[in-house]
Design a protein around this motif. Structure first.
Motif, PDB file in Angstrom:
ATOM      1  N   ILE A 101       6.792 -15.889  -9.042  1.00 22.94           N
ATOM      2  CA  ILE A 101       7.423 -14.574  -9.010  1.00 22.94           C
ATOM      3  C   ILE A 101       6.720 -13.715 -10.064  1.00 22.94           C
ATOM      4  O   ILE A 101       6.211 -14.250 -11.053  1.00 22.94           O
ATOM      5  N   THR A 102       6.662 -12.397  -9.834  1.00 28.18           N
ATOM      6  CA  THR A 102       5.822 -11.536 -10.690  1.00 28.18           C
ATOM      7  C   THR A 102       5.907 -11.855 -12.178  1.00 28.18           C
ATOM      8  O   THR A 102       4.880 -12.010 -12.834  1.00 28.18           O
ATOM      9  N   GLN A 150      15.280 -17.710 -11.134  1.00 32.95           N
ATOM     10  CA  GLN A 150      16.615 -17.943 -10.580  1.00 32.95           C
ATOM     11  C   GLN A 150      16.480 -18.573  -9.207  1.00 32.95           C
ATOM     12  O   GLN A 150      16.041 -17.907  -8.269  1.00 32.95           O
ATOM     13  N   ARG A 196      14.919  -3.183 -13.563  1.00 30.46           N
ATOM     14  CA  ARG A 196      14.025  -3.717 -12.531  1.00 30.46           C
ATOM     15  C   ARG A 196      14.608  -3.394 -11.160  1.00 30.46           C
ATOM     16  O   ARG A 196      15.759  -3.001 -11.036  1.00 30.46           O
ATOM     17  N   GLY A 201      15.520 -11.174 -10.464  1.00 31.63           N
ATOM     18  CA  GLY A 201      16.310 -12.172 -11.192  1.00 31.63           C
ATOM     19  C   GLY A 201      16.679 -11.667 -12.575  1.00 31.63           C
ATOM     20  O   GLY A 201      17.799 -11.890 -13.057  1.00 31.63           O
ATOM     21  N   THR A 202      15.735 -10.985 -13.218  1.00 27.89           N
ATOM     22  CA  THR A 202      15.982 -10.438 -14.552  1.00 27.89           C
ATOM     23  C   THR A 202      17.138  -9.430 -14.474  1.00 27.89           C
ATOM     24  O   THR A 202      18.063  -9.473 -15.284  1.00 27.89           O
TER      25      THR A 202
HETATM   26  P1  PGA Z   1      12.139 -11.371 -11.493  1.00 27.98           P
HETATM   27  O1  PGA Z   1      12.260 -12.904 -11.643  1.00 27.98           O
HETATM   28  O2  PGA Z   1      10.692 -11.016 -11.732  1.00 27.98           O
HETATM   29  O3  PGA Z   1      12.607 -11.164 -10.071  1.00 27.98           O
HETATM   30  O4  PGA Z   1      13.057 -10.711 -12.465  1.00 27.98           O
HETATM   31  C1  PGA Z   1      12.019 -13.540 -12.815  1.00 27.98           C
HETATM   32  C2  PGA Z   1      13.305 -14.077 -13.337  1.00 27.98           C
HETATM   33  O5  PGA Z   1      14.227 -14.369 -12.543  1.00 27.98           O
HETATM   34  O6  PGA Z   1      13.358 -14.239 -14.558  1.00 27.98           O
END
Ligand code: PGA
Length: 294
Positions: A101-102, A150, A196, A201-202
């Protein structure tokens, strides 16, 4: 016993298993005289009778019983050896398809580089995608492993946590709250937040923390990557929370880390694979590598 052959042990094990010379001969595609002759040689080598004929039945003696157990143990060890060799050969020329994931791109290439140096024969590929694309690939079972913060709830997966992923609040270094201790979440929510994109997920983890206290945050800006969030924070557009992994390459002091209630949010990085997918030797080796202490 030193001159006993594996073939003799195999024949004896088949006799012990089936309780019959004839069936042992059939299952091993041997003739009865061959089976009888090999059994005679094996009995001589052991120096004690291995079977007794009771009526039409073949019954194992105590020595025969012990030898059957020993033979099975030997074959298990040999199987294990064979698997190790096959696995090593697999690792000498395997393939590993990884998707991150990015945000995981802040550490995944470094890990992959280290792994590649250890297993130069394994061809590795890394795709970096947003959450939506990662979930779609998992659902289609396209790749070996997915690294994300996540694990998906909507798809049946095996998820293994392999590293901490704490989220900290960042602000521009001259932000008025920089250096303030124990900032309340209510106070933090009053700041302009940079969020975001929906589904990140963040973002989910931050919203969950605030929602736990009944506080909603209205983002001032919505940005599609952690990199864009960091740039916007540095430009003084607002504050946000990011994985500490995303700050690795920044000199200390470039961002102010705000000491806020509930932060850092404790999270983990997970290696995820669709449940039911048998991991390739390369995927297993990468998993072992991820779980090494670092
Ligand atoms: P996200 O995922 O880049 O979608 O935020 C990373 C994470 O879940 O920490």
């Amino acid at each position: 016993m030193r001159h006993t052959t594996f073939r003799q042990l195999e024949i004896f094990e088949a006799i012990a298993r089936h309780g019959s010379f004839t069936r042992a001969a059939d299952t091993l595609y041997l003739t009865q005289p061959t089976v009888s002759m090999q059994m005679r040689k094996l009995t001589d080598a052991v120096g004690a009778p291995l079977v007794e004929q009771i009526g039409k039945k073949i019954v194992l003696t105590d020595a025969g019983h012990d030898l059957a157990l020993t033979a099975r143990e030997i074959f298990r060890i040999l199987d294990r050896f064979e698997m190790t060799v096959a696995e090593r050969q697999g690792l000498a020329r395997g393939r590993l398809r990884l998707v991150a994931i990015t945000t995981a791109s802040y550490f995944a290439p470094r890990l992959l580089g280290e792994f590649s140096r250890r297993y130069p024969g394994i061809e590795v590929s890394l795709r970096v995608s947003n959450r939506e694309q990662v979930l779609a690939s998992i659902a289609e079972n396209l790749d070996d492993l997915y690294l994300l913060g996540q694990p998906p709830e909507e798809i049946d997966v095996v998820a293994t946590a392999f590293m901490d992923n704490p989220l900290v609040v960042i602000a521009a270094p001259d932000h008025p709250l920089a250096g303030t201790r124990a900032i309340s979440l209510a106070r933090l929510a009053a700041e302009p937040w940079l969020a975001r994109e929906e589904g990140s997920g963040t973002r989910k983890a931050i919203e969950r923390l605030f929602a736990g206290l009944g506080i909603g945050i209205v983002p001032r800006l919505e940005l599609g990557s952690t990199e864009a969030i960091k740039q916007a924070v540095l430009a003084g557009l607002g504050i946000s929370a990011v994985s500490t992994q995303a700050l690795n390459l920044h000199p200390p002091g470039q961002f102010a880390i705000l000491e806020a209630e509930g932060f850092p949010i404790v999270r983990h990085w997970y290696a995820v694979s669709p449940s039911g997918r048998t991991p390739s030797p390369a995927a297993r080796a990468f998993m072992d590598f991820l779980l090494e202490p670092r």
